[in-house]
Design an enzyme around this catalytic site. Sequence first.
Site, short mmCIF file in Angstrom:
data_model
loop_
_atom_site.label_atom_id
_atom_site.label_comp_id
_atom_site.label_asym_id
_atom_site.label_seq_id
_atom_site.Cartn_x
_atom_site.Cartn_y
_atom_site.Cartn_z
N SER A 29 -46.64 21.02 3.66
CA SER A 29 -45.27 20.89 4.16
C SER A 29 -45.15 21.11 5.66
O SER A 29 -44.20 20.63 6.28
CB SER A 29 -44.35 21.86 3.42
OG SER A 29 -44.81 23.20 3.57
N GLY A 66 -46.46 21.24 -0.51
CA GLY A 66 -46.96 21.98 -1.67
C GLY A 66 -48.45 21.87 -1.90
O GLY A 66 -49.01 22.59 -2.73
N ASN A 95 -50.49 27.13 1.44
CA ASN A 95 -50.03 27.34 0.06
C ASN A 95 -51.02 28.15 -0.76
O ASN A 95 -50.62 28.92 -1.64
CB ASN A 95 -49.74 25.99 -0.61
CG ASN A 95 -48.51 25.31 -0.03
OD1 ASN A 95 -47.44 25.89 0.00
ND2 ASN A 95 -48.67 24.10 0.44
N ASP A 176 -35.67 29.55 5.33
CA ASP A 176 -36.70 30.20 4.52
C ASP A 176 -37.68 31.02 5.35
O ASP A 176 -38.48 31.79 4.83
CB ASP A 176 -37.47 29.18 3.68
CG ASP A 176 -38.21 28.13 4.51
OD1 ASP A 176 -38.30 28.28 5.75
OD2 ASP A 176 -38.70 27.16 3.91
N HIS A 179 -40.74 27.40 7.49
CA HIS A 179 -40.87 26.03 7.96
C HIS A 179 -40.07 25.80 9.24
O HIS A 179 -38.90 26.21 9.32
CB HIS A 179 -40.40 25.05 6.89
CG HIS A 179 -41.21 25.09 5.64
ND1 HIS A 179 -40.85 25.87 4.56
CD2 HIS A 179 -42.36 24.46 5.30
CE1 HIS A 179 -41.76 25.71 3.60
NE2 HIS A 179 -42.67 24.86 4.02
#
Length: 201
Positions: A29, A66, A95, A176, A179
């Site tokens: 991502s 992801g 991840n 979040d 990002h």
Amino acid sequence: MIKFVSLLFSLLLFSPVVNSTTLLIVGDSLSAGYNIRAEKSWPVLLPAELTKQQQQLTVINASISGDTSGNGLQRIPGLLTQHKPDYVLVELGANDGLRGFSPKIISDNLSKMIDLIEAQDAQTILMQIRVPTNYGKRYGDAFASIYPTLSEQKKIPLMPFYLKQVIVKPEWMQQDGLHPNEKAQAWIAEFIATELGKIIN
């Protein structure tokens, strides 16, 4: 008219073919433009930044939000066959780290990816990845060391982790806290282009 057509045909037939240098980005991502408009993501902005720095590259972004290093390992053979890149920027592992995967597993996956890339006469560029500090110093250090170790072992370039300079600017981050947002993408593209300029001649 016939002479003109003959001349044009000769020019088309015997003019040297300009081969485009291709950069394939295989990431998660952080490279896929998570939660922002695709046309504003840094991989889409990258070619223009490279042009400013006198670099001409065809950029193919094969990043998927992801994805883990294991996902990347599964996908890389097909991507290499399809795109036949000259360079592959590998931005994977975040991840894995967020899920607490063993550093050895991550290192093994990335190592196999690098071997597959090099076997296709492409050059790997590995991006340094780090996990948030709340994962603890022991795990964080072990995770971070994967990348310079592989860079040294495989004799490949290591690109600095761009997020390190983005995350300190709250206005550049999504809610979040993981990002970058749309405002950060132009800076990231410039950063990546500058780093690529040190690697690609």
